[in-house]
Design a protein around this motif. Structure first.
Motif, mmCIF file in Angstrom:
data_model
loop_
_atom_site.group_PDB
_atom_site.id
_atom_site.type_symbol
_atom_site.label_atom_id
_atom_site.label_comp_id
_atom_site.label_asym_id
_atom_site.label_seq_id
_atom_site.Cartn_x
_atom_site.Cartn_y
_atom_site.Cartn_z
ATOM 1 N N GLU A 49 3.132 0.168 -9.141
ATOM 2 C CA GLU A 49 2.272 0.060 -10.320
ATOM 3 C C GLU A 49 0.863 0.568 -10.018
ATOM 4 O O GLU A 49 0.268 1.305 -10.810
ATOM 5 N N VAL A 50 0.344 0.200 -8.851
ATOM 6 C CA VAL A 50 -0.987 0.659 -8.443
ATOM 7 C C VAL A 50 -0.994 2.176 -8.272
ATOM 8 O O VAL A 50 -1.912 2.865 -8.735
ATOM 9 N N ALA A 51 0.016 2.699 -7.601
ATOM 10 C CA ALA A 51 0.102 4.152 -7.399
ATOM 11 C C ALA A 51 0.088 4.883 -8.744
ATOM 12 O O ALA A 51 -0.541 5.947 -8.884
ATOM 13 N N ALA B 59 0.815 -1.211 0.000
ATOM 14 C CA ALA B 59 0.000 0.000 0.000
ATOM 15 C C ALA B 59 0.851 1.263 0.000
ATOM 16 O O ALA B 59 0.423 2.303 -0.517
ATOM 17 N N ALA B 60 2.061 1.172 0.561
ATOM 18 C CA ALA B 60 2.971 2.320 0.584
ATOM 19 C C ALA B 60 3.865 2.372 -0.651
ATOM 20 O O ALA B 60 4.752 3.229 -0.739
ATOM 21 N N ALA B 61 3.600 1.466 -1.599
ATOM 22 C CA ALA B 61 4.411 1.379 -2.825
ATOM 23 C C ALA B 61 5.879 1.134 -2.508
ATOM 24 O O ALA B 61 6.772 1.670 -3.160
ATOM 25 N N LYS B 62 6.115 0.293 -1.484
ATOM 26 C CA LYS B 62 7.488 -0.033 -1.092
ATOM 27 C C LYS B 62 7.756 -1.537 -1.120
ATOM 28 O O LYS B 62 8.737 -2.014 -0.566
ATOM 29 N N ASP B 63 6.853 -2.288 -1.768
ATOM 30 C CA ASP B 63 7.043 -3.733 -1.835
ATOM 31 C C ASP B 63 8.092 -4.081 -2.878
ATOM 32 O O ASP B 63 8.267 -3.374 -3.879
ATOM 33 N N ALA B 64 8.768 -5.187 -2.657
ATOM 34 C CA ALA B 64 9.854 -5.601 -3.549
ATOM 35 C C ALA B 64 9.365 -5.957 -4.949
ATOM 36 O O ALA B 64 10.107 -5.852 -5.926
ATOM 37 N N THR B 65 8.093 -6.366 -5.068
ATOM 38 C CA THR B 65 7.561 -6.760 -6.373
ATOM 39 C C THR B 65 7.350 -5.572 -7.302
ATOM 40 O O THR B 65 7.302 -5.735 -8.519
ATOM 41 N N GLY B 66 7.189 -4.392 -6.732
ATOM 42 C CA GLY B 66 6.870 -3.221 -7.541
ATOM 43 C C GLY B 66 5.396 -3.080 -7.846
ATOM 44 O O GLY B 66 4.975 -2.133 -8.524
ATOM 45 N N TYR B 67 4.575 -4.008 -7.333
ATOM 46 C CA TYR B 67 3.137 -3.933 -7.595
ATOM 47 C C TYR B 67 2.519 -2.683 -6.963
ATOM 48 O O TYR B 67 1.626 -2.060 -7.535
ATOM 49 N N GLY B 68 2.987 -2.326 -5.772
ATOM 50 C CA GLY B 68 2.462 -1.138 -5.125
ATOM 51 C C GLY B 68 2.737 0.118 -5.930
ATOM 52 O O GLY B 68 1.885 1.012 -6.036
ATOM 53 N N TYR C 5 -1.476 -10.123 -8.417
ATOM 54 C CA TYR C 5 -0.873 -9.633 -7.170
ATOM 55 C C TYR C 5 -0.922 -10.644 -6.034
ATOM 56 O O TYR C 5 -0.617 -10.318 -4.887
ATOM 57 N N SER C 6 -1.320 -11.870 -6.323
ATOM 58 C CA SER C 6 -1.290 -12.972 -5.352
ATOM 59 C C SER C 6 -2.114 -12.706 -4.101
ATOM 60 O O SER C 6 -1.796 -13.202 -3.018
ATOM 61 N N GLY C 7 -3.153 -11.918 -4.248
ATOM 62 C CA GLY C 7 -4.054 -11.700 -3.116
ATOM 63 C C GLY C 7 -3.469 -10.891 -1.986
ATOM 64 O O GLY C 7 -3.937 -10.986 -0.850
ATOM 65 N N VAL C 8 -2.478 -10.041 -2.270
ATOM 66 C CA VAL C 8 -1.824 -9.291 -1.195
ATOM 67 C C VAL C 8 -2.803 -8.396 -0.440
ATOM 68 O O VAL C 8 -2.619 -8.134 0.757
ATOM 69 N N THR C 9 -3.872 -7.958 -1.098
ATOM 70 C CA THR C 9 -4.821 -7.058 -0.439
ATOM 71 C C THR C 9 -5.881 -7.798 0.371
ATOM 72 O O THR C 9 -6.578 -7.171 1.172
ATOM 73 N N ALA D 21 -2.601 8.171 -12.740
ATOM 74 C CA ALA D 21 -2.996 8.361 -14.140
ATOM 75 C C ALA D 21 -4.490 8.643 -14.247
ATOM 76 O O ALA D 21 -4.924 9.480 -15.056
ATOM 77 N N ALA D 22 -5.293 7.961 -13.437
ATOM 78 C CA ALA D 22 -6.740 8.201 -13.453
ATOM 79 C C ALA D 22 -7.046 9.628 -13.026
ATOM 80 O O ALA D 22 -7.918 10.293 -13.597
#
Length: 513
Positions: A250-252, A239-248, A377-381, A257-258
């Protein structure tokens, strides 16, 4: 039948926990149903009349019920949006840059501000007045939810005897207060007050989105709590966009963009040009004018006995027209819940088409950061809700084993818990993720904050038993009979029925072991 001990040993990994994490991907996209476009701040309304519920199968009677519910309608969480907008309005008034409608905005914002400064003062059940408290609308939401629960299951509650009705909460003020208003309302029926028992605080089930590695360290050897704690830490990094996967990250980027689309910029100008001169708005967009919640303000109750003085932290900023319109939208969505305290109708300041545009900005954020999110995202949320789901099943296991000490377990929590819980359960309309290659939108996904996580959002399981000891489960989502995940259709008591065999349902959600 699995024992609780064996259930606790189950891994939290998505593939092991559920046969199909993320739910039914055949959910049909839909237009928001309530629609003032209030997103997750929508005031609660039950979604089905109890008189239209499916009849209980012959030979079965209610033996247990359990619930998890979001806190009810509240005021603003802090002096943020209101102060920043009022500072902007004050400058516009000094500049002579207000329209006739805009001239009314400031007094209405100040009414909302004063109400929040004093919110809960003199209200029995509210310990500390001010921002973040439940409104009268909210207090009534949980009182009425309790009344409908009692009315739905009269035979269960009339024969409760000495069985316990447990009340559990997250430990956060508005969830605690909601639980008490609910409990007091339920307890007012017959002699039920004597059965209501505080079950304390459970952060692993009801505040799992903010667990601390130190403050919430597992000390009792609970495997599921240890797994939820680790899932919470992983989620917070995401959620803080600090995960190693970079998914956070990407979401940010998707959310940013929206917010940056021409459509949103146009919507912002439509809202604001009804209130302010174009020249004034141009100064904001050029960076000449900047505003924030940096004021020191004070309000005193009418009886003169309570004064609340606050200073803003300056973190809520207006640096563009989009910022300004988004903050006006924040006041628009909170205003209906404060109608008893303020009498303010904020709808003239936020036309419906523009409200829809800003509701989408809230929904895309909530969808990716609280709800089903992206498929890859493997259900991280939502794997953080594993302990809560497990407890729902464990409670029914007690009944199946003949332990009827409890007649009900009633839990009170937050939107950050309800969204993952409905996603991990696979509830239609609340659980379909989108591929990373796509972006969540109203045209490709049914998830809406107003229908999934409105104020007082709730999931209830009613448990029925026959003379042979067979158990059936019926689920209500915001008091509407709903299906469990599609993979569990074979557990239905009859084709199309909303009643499910508990044994088969549990095997569907926990197929390994």
């Amino acid at each position: 039948m699995k024992t609780l001990t064996r259930l606790l040993a189950l891994p939290i990994a998505c593939s092991a926990l559920l046969a199909a994490c993320g739910g039914d991907n055949n959910d049909a996209a839909s237009t928001p149903s309530q629609s003032g476009y209030y997103a997750s701040k929508t005031n609660y309304q039950p979604q089905q009349a109890a008189s239209t519920y499916e009849a209980t199968p012959a030979g079965f009677a209610p033996v247990y019920t359990e619930l998890v519910a979001r806190h009810s309608t509240r005021g603003l969480s802090g002096m943020k949006y209101d102060d920043a907008v009022l500072n902007m309005w004050t400058q516009a008034k000094a500049d002579g840059a207000l329209t006739a409608l805009g001239d009314k905005l400031g007094p209405d914002v100040e009414k909302i501000m004063k109400a929040n400064f004093l919110l809960g003062y003199g209200v029995a059940g509210i310990s500390t007045a001010g921002y973040g408290n439940l409104t009268q609308v909210g207090i009534n939401e949980h009182k009425q939810l309790a009344t409908r629960l009692y009315s739905r299951l009269p035979t269960l509650f009339s024969s409760v005897g000495t069985r316990k009705i447990e009340i559990m909460n997250s430990g956060q003020d508005r969830a605690v207060d909601s639980s008490q208003f609910f409990a007091n309302s339920l307890g007012s029926n017959g002699t039920l007050a004597a059965n209501i028992t505080p079950a304390g605080i459970n952060r692993y089930q009801l505040y799992f989105h903010k667990l601390s590695a130190t403050g919430d360290k597992v000390t009792d050897g609970s495997a599921i709590n240890a797994q939820v704690l680790q899932a919470s830490l992983d989620y917070q990094s995401f959620a803080a966009a600090k995960d190693a996967t970079g998914y956070g990250t990407e979401v940010a980027a998707k959310i940013a963009a929206a917010r940056a689309t021409p459509e949103i910029k146009t919507a912002a100008r439509v809202v604001l040009e009804k209130l302010f001169s174009k020249a004034f708005l141009d100064k904001i967009d050029a960076g000449t004018y900047k505003f924030s919640n940096n004021s020191t303000r004070s309000y005193t109750s009418d009886d003169g006995k309570f004064t609340n003085k606050l200073t803003g932290d300056g973190k809520t900023k207006i640096l563009s027209s989009v910022d300004a319109a988004a903050l006006i939208y924040e006041l628009y969505i909170i205003a209906p819940g404060l109608k008893n305290e303020t009498g303010v109708d904020f709808s003239p300041y936020m036309p419906s088409d523009q409200a829809k545009a800003f509701a989408y900005l809230q929904d895309i954020d909530d969808f990716y950061n609280k709800g089903p999110s992206a498929t890859e995202y493997s259900g991280v949320t939502y794997t953080i809700a594993a302990g809560l789901l497990l407890d729902f099943f464990a409670e029914v296991d007690h009944i199946a084993a003949g332990d009827t000490t409890r007649a009900a377990r009633l839990r009170f929590t937050h939107a950050e818990v309800m969204a993952p819980f409905t996603a991990i359960m696979g509830i239609p309309g609340a659980s379909s993720s989108v591929p990373r290659a796509q972006t969540y939108g109203y045209d490709n996904n049914a998830w809406r904050g107003e229908s999934v996580i409105p104020m007082t959002a709730n999931v209830q399981w009613d448990i029925y038993r026959n003379a042979n000891g067979t158990l059936l489960v019926r689920m209500l989502f915001n008091e509407k009979e709903v299906d469990f995940k599609k993979d569990c259709d074979s557990a239905r008591n009859a084709p199309g029925s909303k009643y499910y065999s508990y044994t088969k349902l549990k095997a569907c959600y926990y197929p390994a072991g």
